[in-house]
Write a protein that holds these residues in place. Structure first.
Motif, PDB file in Angstrom:
ATOM      1  N   HIS A 426     -52.383  61.596   7.010  1.00 48.52           N
ATOM      2  CA  HIS A 426     -52.829  61.999   8.440  1.00 48.52           C
ATOM      3  C   HIS A 426     -53.057  63.206   8.626  1.00 48.52           C
ATOM      4  O   HIS A 426     -52.715  63.846   9.741  1.00 48.52           O
TER       5      HIS A 426
ATOM      6  N   SER B  13     -49.950  54.657   5.916  1.00 46.42           N
ATOM      7  CA  SER B  13     -49.093  56.118   6.023  1.00 46.42           C
ATOM      8  C   SER B  13     -48.117  56.181   4.625  1.00 46.42           C
ATOM      9  O   SER B  13     -48.237  55.523   3.758  1.00 46.42           O
ATOM     10  N   ASP B  72     -40.499  59.299   5.510  1.00 41.11           N
ATOM     11  CA  ASP B  72     -41.621  59.033   4.360  1.00 41.11           C
ATOM     12  C   ASP B  72     -41.283  58.219   3.292  1.00 41.11           C
ATOM     13  O   ASP B  72     -42.195  57.590   2.851  1.00 41.11           O
TER      14      ASP B  72
END
Ligand code: SF4
Ligand code: SF4
Lengths: 558, 344
Positions: A426, B13, B72
């Motif tokens: 992002h 993501s 993450d």
């Protein structure tokens, strides 16, 4: 008439996007009611702003020129209705910076009287006269790039090494999500659009017209096919963003790559947006200057759709016409969600560049998640239609190593947003590229200024030196002459010699003052009254400059 | 700045990418557990826990926010890759040292996620094989081949309480590559070597099926567009070509391509390790060169070097070269002429 389907070419990268076209393309184009006030900026195109021709208090008619094209890269601006000029002052304009710009404010008289339309006998007109009329009609690229159309309609003077223009491409791809103004235009006014294209083809002297429309617009494709003639080929192109970018569409249709830093005309192709073709039809066949355009209003509004809005319609009026924003709206985007920008002020008017206003809501446009570090996953590079390596450009833009960023071809970036769109971290990549580009321009400007100052200084030193020498020589000569005269027994003329010395000194002082003025940046006016040749040269330089993409100016719709 | 684009790809993501990688490892892990016993679960869990702990510690020491970095998921991928590269049933401190190398040295000392020039799991593997060669070659033998099958309870004991009760000889065996190396040195004929229990129909016994499951998982990664084809194809081609060439030159000395493809870390390396984007080359042509050479070096180390497997060293070596490879393989930008352009 059936043809062999055209072989299409696949440009690198690109992304498939949620189209969001259905929200606004279901109902016909609605005319906007006449409003009480219009705000018409004088700078609505790339190039020099128009020069105001009216004063506060003047009454104007619809279609009357209120701003004249100034210089080569410029075009005229017209009154959108009849009424009185109440102000000429800086007003909010639709620009990412949110800065104000000079605009003519017109209070409508409600009668909407127009100047007499002047249809043009285009097939028989002198091409240069025709172009001039189009310049006065205010035509500029309506896909968003707003480059003055008359310049692009000049078939002459191809750049060095380029051949004549052989193909006209009409861009009806409309690849950005949400926007449907071209879709509705093509569905409803296909004949007029193609009539405009024929005028363009005539002016450019080309015999082939390709109209590229994304496959997601079957009704528009059908309407265009219905209206097409044998020189016009309607081509369905895959719906893949940014397939409507001028260079991408050119490649898809012809397999020809427009050279980097060049124009499509370098490869014999000229590209116009369908809206521009329609505007040209109105200007040439109906004799009406560009005083309105179709704007998509969509997103979180009560009545999304397409509105025929006069240039100068304030965006809050436009939103009101669309039933107003719904509960929870949080801002507007001007243009599409991929390349548009956040509207800073709803008082800003619709200009020739405004093709869409999207009302945002947190549901339609969720806030962007926090950025994580780049892990070189390469998704951005795979998505980049220009085949750049965005993560390398990002790295060097972030560390302000702009030389390296440029070596990775930063200036080939069309700011389409594909890289940011796909980045799993992002990272707002395009923001970084815009930042790097503006920093580089800023440095270049500074360097140029420094170079100029240095050149001025060097020249001045040189001049002073030369003058000193000349004076010394003159003095020596005069002395020698006097001596000779004296030697010849001529009665010396000490009066005259003294006078001459005084004159010399005065001249030197004047020269010195001039130099100092120049060094201080007060340029002597030597750009007035130029011969036409030089003026043309300057104009050409201006055009070249205009080609350099500036943020928010390079547009995929060309 | 908060400019366009205003929309981002949904469900995209870093953690989604890492989850996909971990999901793609699962077929191989299950095969591993099936053929080599439940010890693999112990090492996976242990390495994961160590990974999270060390990551937290490193972030605290660097005064970085914990949330984003822990979410993450990259440390879990590192943990799993290391767990799958180390012999199962090794003592706990071997895993702990490995994770320390991977997370603290190879990752955070270089600046954390996205900054590591080397693949962290491979750094740890290399450090361990240099320091503890004996432990690093004690791989459990496939179930049924070993005289003694190790259950879950016993596995926990072995890892945490040391190897007291049973001798490693009861449950470990030399791997196929290892066996090949020692037997060839002893001058045994190839046919006899391949008849040994370490070998299956193509690679190491049972190992070959685990390798095929890694291949399957790798194809999932390809299908999900987590990786591109360049690195696995180039790595496996480089490996197979080099092996074939050497085999053709001297079949009594060098194993054929199938054994190389289906033994050791070849498949895991091709799809899951060489493809680590942070440390690999990133341009399409660069990836081909990077992985092709890594495959070649892998075989050279296996056939001529002192270590039974060469995947880790080959990838680390190519990690060093990746930035240069990238610099010289930049793709042609749209609208630019092919051929040499100004380089960085
Ligand atoms: S997509 Fe984002 S994380 Fe991936 S390489 Fe590009 S910038 Fe880095
Ligand atoms: S914004 Fe620039 S770098 Fe990003 S995908 Fe578009 S052209 Fe490539």
């Amino acid at each position: 008439m059936e043809r062999q389907p055209r072989k299409l070419f696949h440009f690198h990268g690109g992304v498939r996007l949620d189209e969001h076209k259905a929200e606004s393309n279901a109902s016909p184009i609605r005319p906007m009611p006449l409003l009480a006030r219009y705000v018409v900026p004088l700078r609505q195109h790339i190039g020099t702003p128009a020069r105001a021709l009216v004063c506060v208090g003047d009454t104007v008619l619809r279609g009357q020129v209120i701003g004249a094209a100034e210089g080569y890269v410029s075009t005229a601006v017209h009154a959108p209705t009849s009424g009185r000029v109440t102000a000429i002052e800086p007003r909010a304009v639709p620009h990412p910076s949110g800065l104000y710009d000079l605009a003519v404010v017109i209070e409508a008289d409600g009668e909407d009287r127009a100047v007499d339309p002047r249809p043009l006998d285009w097939p028989h007109m002198d091409p240069s006269a025709l172009r001039n009329r189009i310049r006065e009609m205010g035509l500029a690229g309506l896909g968003g790039a707003v480059f003055p159309s008359y310049i692009k309609l000049n078939p002459g003077a191809p750049r060095e090494g380029a051949g004549a223009i052989h193909t006209l491409i009409l861009n009806g791809a409309e690849c950005e999500p949400w926007i449907t103004c071209d879709d509705r235009l093509m569905r409803e006014r296909a004949g007029e659009v193609l009539q405009g294209a024929r005028i363009m083809a005539h002016m450019l002297g080309v015999r082939r017209i390709l109209v590229g429309v994304e496959t997601n617009k079957p009704e528009a494709l059908a309407a265009l096919r219905q209206a097409a003639d044998e020189v016009t080929e309607i081509v369905a192109v895959p719906a893949r963003y940014p397939g409507g970018g001028g260079k991408q569409l050119t490649y898809t249709l012809t397999g020809v790559e427009v050279p980097a830093g060049g124009l499509s005309t370098d490869v014999g192709i000229q590209v116009f947006n369908v809206g521009t073709a329609y505007g040209l039809y109105r200007a040439v066949v109906q004799g009406e200057p560009l005083v309105s355009r179709i704007v998509t209003v969509t997103g979180h509004v009560a009545r999304p759709g397409n509105y025929e809005a006069r240039i100068g319609t304030c965006i809050h009026d436009l939103l009101a016409a669309a039933g107003g924003c719904l509960e929870g709206a949080n801002g507007e985007i001007v243009g599409g969600p991929m390349m548009g920008f956040e509207l800073m002020d709803r008082d800003a008017p619709v200009t020739k560049a405004v093709n869409c206003v999207i009302v945002k809501s947190p549901v339609l446009f969720p806030p962007k998640p926090e950025a994580l570090p780049c892990f070189r996953c390469g998704a951005c590079a795979q998505a980049c239609p220009v085949q750049l390596q965005p993560f390398e450009m990002y790295w060097y833009s972030r560390t302000r190593d702009f030389g390296k960023a440029q070596a990775y071809k930063l200036f080939d970036c069309i700011e389409c947003g594909c890289c940011s769109y796909v980045c799993p971290s992002h990272i707002p990549l395009v923001d970084f590229f815009r930042f790097a580009k503006s920093e580089i321009w800023e440095r270049e400007r500074e360097n140029q200024a420094a170079d100029q100052a240095r050149a001025r200084h060097e020249f001045r030193t040189f001049r002073l030196e030369r003058e000193k020498q000349e004076k010394a020589e003159k003095f020596a000569k005069a002395a020698a002459a006097a001596k000779a005269k004296a030697a010849a027994g001529d009665p010396a003329d000490p009066e005259a010699a003294k006078k001459k010395a005084i004159l010399d000194a005065a001249l030197a002082r004047a020269a010195k003052a001039k130099e100092e003025m120049a060094a201080a940046g007060i340029a002597p006016k030597n750009v007035d009254n130029l011969p036409p040749r030089v003026e043309k040269e300057i104009a050409e330089i201006e055009t070249r400059r205009a080609r350099v993409p500036h943020p928010g100016q390079e547009d995929p719709h060309d | 700045m908060n400019g366009s684009p205003f929309t981002l790809l949904a469900n995209n993501s870093v953690s989604a990418v890492m989850l996909k990688v971990m999901a793609a490892l699962i077929p191989g892990i299950i095969a591993h557990a099936w053929f080599f016993g439940p010890g693999i679960w112990v090492s996976l869990l242990l390495c994961s826990a160590l990974g999270i702990g060390l990551e937290t510690l490193a972030l605290l020491m660097r005064a970085r926010p914990l949330g984003p970095a822990l979410k993450d998921g990259s440390v879990l991928v590192t943990a799993w890759l290391l767990a799958l590269s180390l012999p199962t049933l090794a003592p706990w401190w071997l895993y702990a040292l490995g994770m320390l190398f991977a997370v603290v040295v190879a990752k955070h000392l270089y600046g954390g996620f996205g900054q590591n020039p080397f693949n962290p799991a491979m750094v740890a593997y290399a450090a361990l094989i240099v320091s503890f060669p004996v432990y690093m070659t004690q791989w459990p033998a496939p179930v049924g081949v070993a005289p003694h099958g190790v259950g879950l309870g016993e596995a926990l004991d072995l890892v945490f309480a040391g190897q007291g009760g049973i001798s490693p000889d009861a449950y470990t065996a030399a791997t196929a590559l290892d066996t090949w190396k020692t037997q060839i040195r002893m001058g045994k004929p190839v046919a006899d070597i391949l008849a040994l229990p370490a070998f299956g129909w193509g690679g190491g016994r049972a190992q070959e099926l685990v390798a095929l499951m890694y291949l399957f998982g790798g194809l999932l990664l390809l299908a999900n567009r987590v990786i591109t084809w360049h690195i696995p194809v180039a790595f496996l081609s480089g490996l197979a070509l080099t092996a074939s060439l050497l085999h053709a030159m001297n079949p009594a000395q060098h194993a054929g391509p199938v054994l190389h493809l289906l033994s050791g870390g070849a498949m895991l390396g091709a799809f899951f390790i060489a493809t680590d984007p942070v440390s690999a080359a990133s341009t399409p042509r660069g990836k081909l060169i990077f992985a092709g050479l890594a495959g070649l070096i892998t075989v050279l180390i296996r056939n001529f070097g002192g270590y039974p497997d060469g995947v880790a060293f080959a990838i680390l070596l190519m990690n060093v070269a990746a930035p240069f490879i990238d610099a010289y393989t930049q793709p042609r930008v749209f609208g630019h002429k092919p051929g040499r352009e100004d380089r960085t």
